[in-house]
Scaffold this active site. Structure first.
Site, PDB file in Angstrom:
ATOM      1  N   LYS A 103     -24.570  53.564 103.698  1.00  0.00           N
ATOM      2  CA  LYS A 103     -24.685  54.490 105.010  1.00  0.00           C
ATOM      3  C   LYS A 103     -25.931  55.291 104.465  1.00  0.00           C
ATOM      4  O   LYS A 103     -26.428  56.026 105.422  1.00  0.00           O
ATOM      5  CB  LYS A 103     -23.336  55.006 105.191  1.00  0.00           C
ATOM      6  N   SER A 134     -20.403  46.680 100.504  1.00  0.00           N
ATOM      7  CA  SER A 134     -20.876  47.528 101.263  1.00  0.00           C
ATOM      8  C   SER A 134     -20.461  48.768 100.820  1.00  0.00           C
ATOM      9  O   SER A 134     -21.242  50.050 101.201  1.00  0.00           O
ATOM     10  CB  SER A 134     -20.657  47.282 102.749  1.00  0.00           C
TER      11      SER A 134
END
Ligand SMILES: *Cc1c(COP(=O)(O)O)cnc(C)c1O
Length: 335
Positions: free
Chosen positions: A57, A310
């Site tokens: 992110k 991720s």
């Protein structure tokens, strides 16, 4: 590929890579011997959970922040977040000398909330869904003039996440399929555009949990829909895509070859494999690629596969219970 009519183009991703490169890690890429043997093709892991702030992110948040005017930066930024976007934006804001205000629902785990406060951001807790948190963001934009940096539905965010796709093709030039965790679709949109612009024959598969898969439900009916949010091991994949989605629905619709859904037990097995075989601590959302391979839900058709770990922002007590197979936690019956 009908990429030319989409809200983000390949050049945006290349520009993002230049803009953010000094602010982030180029994360490692590692072949998995155990998964390669199991699937009988090379399986590569993009170890993006080692990224600063513990998830990809930071790429989108940094690109969005560095794209603001000095006047906008001075007003401060605001976002709704299930945790990792808020954390990334808090970090990036502090690094750039501005203030982030993060709105989140009360389903967000305590470890993520504490970390965001520690990074110097203001936290607003509101409601029981990502949509409630989003309404609070809109109020702060209107009342206090803060600049909204949404977690996924924004061209600068998508372009930032797409830089991960550039690295994957560099890391594995003969990659034939990329497995991408999917929630709001910022990561999947950016990565799919990046890899297909480089190599149009690469298949991109979105992976998400069975519980509350808003993008999957939306793609199935051909327009953004709201669905009920439920607790999941993959808490970073929770939340809606927004009924007025402007960027990621169209991009996922155009660029994803398939979406695969995973049960809580399958996600837990992915986390266990990551830990026991790859020696990596990943959160549920980061384990869906491994989970899909272990569950036999992916057919590589003889071509090398890359998957993205991720994120790693999991409560360590929960991680330990998953590793120890305390499956009563998974509440399959509640699904
Ligand atoms: C946000 C997030 C995702 C999903 O990304 P989207 O852009 O919302 O689809 C996947 N994994 C982790 C760890 C995340 O934080």
């Amino acid at each position: 590929m009908s990429g030319s009519s989409l809200p983000v183009v390949y050049g945006d991703i290349e520009a993002a890579a230049q803009r953010i490169s000094a602010h982030m890690l180029k994360t490692p890429f590692a072949l998995s011997p155990s998964l390669s043997e199991l699937l009988d093709v090379p399986i590569g892991l993009k170890l993006e959970h080692h990224q600063t702030t513990g998830s990809f992110k930071l790429r989108g948040a940094c690109n969005a922040l560095l794209s603001l005017s000095p006047a906008e930066r001075k007003r401060g930024v605001v976002a709704a977040s299930t945790g990792n976007h808020g954390r990334a934006l808090a970090y990036a804001a502090k690094a750039e000398g501005t203030v982030a205000t993060i709105c989140m629902s009360r389903l967000v785990p305590e470890n993520k909330l504490a970390e965001i406060r520690r990074l110097g951001a203001r936290v607003h807790i509101t409601g029981a869904s990502q949509d409630d948190a989003q309404r609070e963001v809109e109020r702060l934009v209107e009342q206090d003039g803060l600049v909204m940096v949404p977690p996924f539905d924004n061209p600068a965010i998508v372009a930032g996440q797409g830089t991960l796709g550039l690295e994957i093709v560099d890391d594995m030039p003969d990659v034939g399929m990329v497995l991408v965790p999917l929630s709001g679709g910022g990561l999947a949109s950016g990565v799919a555009l990046a890899v297909k612009s480089r190599r149009p024959d690469i298949r991109v598969i979105g992976l998400t949990m069975e519980r509350g898969a808003a993008m999957k439900a939306s793609l199935d009916v051909g327009r953004p829909v709201e669905i009920a949010e439920m607790p999941s091991l993959a808490d970073s994949l929770g939340g809606g895509i927004g009924l007025v989605n402007r960027v990621t629905f169209a991009m996922c619709n155009a660029l994803l070859d398939d979406v695969v859904l995973l049960s809580e037990a399958e996600i837990a097995a992915g986390m266990r494999h990551a830990y026991a075989q790859e020696r990596e601590i990943v959160e549920g959302a980061g384990a869906v690629g491994i989970a899909a391979l272990l569950a036999g839900k992916i057919d590589p058709a003889g071509r090398p596969v890359a998957l993205i770990l991720s994120g790693r922002n999991v409560d360590m007590e929960l991680h330990q219970r998953v590793v120890n197979c305390e499956t009563d936690l998974l509440r399959e019956d509640a699904a």
